[in-house]
Design an enzyme around this catalytic site. Structure first.
Site, PDB file in Angstrom:
ATOM      1  N   ASP A   7       0.849  -1.196   0.000  1.00 45.45           N
ATOM      2  CA  ASP A   7       0.000   0.000   0.000  1.00 45.45           C
ATOM      3  C   ASP A   7       0.889   1.254   0.000  1.00 45.45           C
ATOM      4  O   ASP A   7       2.059   1.182   0.365  1.00 45.45           O
ATOM      5  CB  ASP A   7      -0.863  -0.047   1.274  1.00 45.45           C
ATOM      6  CG  ASP A   7      -1.598   1.245   1.538  1.00 45.45           C
ATOM      7  OD1 ASP A   7      -2.354   1.690   0.649  1.00 45.45           O
ATOM      8  OD2 ASP A   7      -1.411   1.830   2.628  1.00 45.45           O
ATOM      9  N   ASP A   9      -0.256   5.122   0.985  1.00 50.61           N
ATOM     10  CA  ASP A   9      -0.484   6.100   2.067  1.00 50.61           C
ATOM     11  C   ASP A   9      -0.505   5.458   3.452  1.00 50.61           C
ATOM     12  O   ASP A   9      -1.318   4.580   3.730  1.00 50.61           O
ATOM     13  CB  ASP A   9      -1.800   6.850   1.836  1.00 50.61           C
ATOM     14  CG  ASP A   9      -1.705   7.799   0.651  1.00 50.61           C
ATOM     15  OD1 ASP A   9      -0.699   8.504   0.535  1.00 50.61           O
ATOM     16  OD2 ASP A   9      -2.645   7.808  -0.174  1.00 50.61           O
ATOM     17  N   ASP A 171      -1.590  -0.800   6.072  1.00 46.63           N
ATOM     18  CA  ASP A 171      -1.804  -0.088   7.343  1.00 46.63           C
ATOM     19  C   ASP A 171      -3.264   0.131   7.698  1.00 46.63           C
ATOM     20  O   ASP A 171      -3.559   0.537   8.822  1.00 46.63           O
ATOM     21  CB  ASP A 171      -1.139   1.295   7.293  1.00 46.63           C
ATOM     22  CG  ASP A 171      -1.964   2.277   6.476  1.00 46.63           C
ATOM     23  OD1 ASP A 171      -2.299   1.943   5.323  1.00 46.63           O
ATOM     24  OD2 ASP A 171      -2.315   3.359   6.991  1.00 46.63           O
ATOM     25  N   ASP A 175      -6.967  -2.455   3.511  1.00 52.05           N
ATOM     26  CA  ASP A 175      -5.891  -3.386   3.161  1.00 52.05           C
ATOM     27  C   ASP A 175      -6.189  -4.813   3.620  1.00 52.05           C
ATOM     28  O   ASP A 175      -5.446  -5.745   3.288  1.00 52.05           O
ATOM     29  CB  ASP A 175      -4.564  -2.920   3.773  1.00 52.05           C
ATOM     30  CG  ASP A 175      -4.123  -1.576   3.214  1.00 52.05           C
ATOM     31  OD1 ASP A 175      -4.397  -1.316   2.024  1.00 52.05           O
ATOM     32  OD2 ASP A 175      -3.507  -0.790   3.965  1.00 52.05           O
TER      33      ASP A 175
END
Lengths: 223, 223
Positions: A7, A9, A171, A175
């Site tokens: 991922d 951000d 995070d 996800d």
């Protein structure tokens, strides 16, 4: 391990969305070792492709939480944006919501700013055919038929890689699906509690330092 | 110096378009010192904004060689894409040209792959109302009314900064206009000969290492 899916951000960036140099070095180290990196993000494809070019990842790309992929040299839109638009049009009658910047580039989903609590949005959209994700950066209304996990599987398979050979790092609650499907899953230390709960490994360090930690530990990349 | 204006490809990236960590650190150092960084690129706005977010620049953004700017929280299209499309339609009757990836995101110009020598393109387009730039990454057909220099001036002024207070750093022939207009101009060591010729300073080092050198030397940023 044959690929790393990661991922952007809050995972390879800090909380202000700046790319962490530790993660940048680690991802490049993995690439040098012949382990392709697959970007898996909720952001638009153009942003994801820019990140891929600037970092130097060779894997294909999953954008818009799985709603759009770049695979085999072409773009595919997998999510039905009508579902999200229908839900958004209902939502704006109830709450003063607004779309995030560059929303006209979104092809499969609607992303809105985080001014309204996500719980209120979920309640307002009960019965609508959308998934609601809060990434900590935006609230996404997506087509429930696709997610980061289902689209990562498509992308990995077209690269000739089984999901069991993928390490996934994230995070946030959006996800979960791609961490679930990967052979090995990593949550960075700053991850949402439910992601930390379900991951195979939770890093000791936060953000990019956590990514470096996982890539060093499990992909044997010296950084 | 009150701002740094910097090109992306071949200036803060290496020849394969990967972001140089040396430049990344230097640009962040400038930002920490209160010197905003303005991205000035031939790429599309979405790519430029992604670079701005990932690097962490606070200045506004010039994209598409000045044809599109992000300024005062809004997007402005300054170049007339019809001029480029007219030229491109003529060109494709003569040479087997093709547009670069994600060309549908371009709002003000046409960018084509570098398979045909730029001299042949210039000859074919003689008399057409377009500027032809070869950046080393693509050949751009742009509206002659705008360039990186004219648009940087707009962006800087809206930030309350005079062009005489801007240090501009580039590598390519499409950087000439914005280097000319800046108070102080820097060409990285790998720059085109004509850019090195006209710049106030040519760095000893190439690519991002040259950017770091200039920012250290002239903006007093310790990296």
């Amino acid at each position: 391990m044959r690929a790393i899916a990661v991922d952007i951000d809050g995972t390879i960036t800090d909380s202000s969305r700046k790319l962490c140099i530790s993660a940048l070095r680690a991802l490049r180290g993995a690439e040098r070792k012949g382990i392709p990196v697959i970007i898996v993000t909720g952001n638009v494809l153009c942003f994801a492709m820019a990140a891929s070019v600037l970092i130097g990842t060779s894997g294909d790309v999953v954008a818009e939480n799985g709603g759009v992929i770049y695979s085999d040299g072409g773009i595919r839109v997998l999510g039905d944006i009508e579902k999200a638009e229908t839900a958004y049009n209902h939502l704006r009658e109830i709450h003063p919501v607004r779309k995030v910047q560059f929303s006209d580039l979104r092809l499969s989903e609607v992303a809105i700013t985080r001014e309204i609590p996500v719980q209120a949005i979920r309640e307002a959209l009960e019965g609508f055919d959308v998934e609601v994700y809060d990434t900590g950066f935006a609230v996404h209304l997506t087509d429930p038929e696709v997610n980061k996990g289902s689209s990562l599987k498509l992308v990995a398979e077209s690269m000739g890689i089984e999901m069991s050979d993928v390490m996934a790092i994230g995070d946030s609650e959006n996800d979960i699906e791609f961490l679930e499907r990967a052979g090995f899953s990593v949550a960075v230390a700053n991850a949402d509690p439910e992601l930390r709960e379900m991951a195979d490994y939770v890093t000791a360090r936060e953000y990019g330092d956590g990514v470096r930690e996982a890539i060093h530990k499990f992909a044997g990349v010296d950084i």
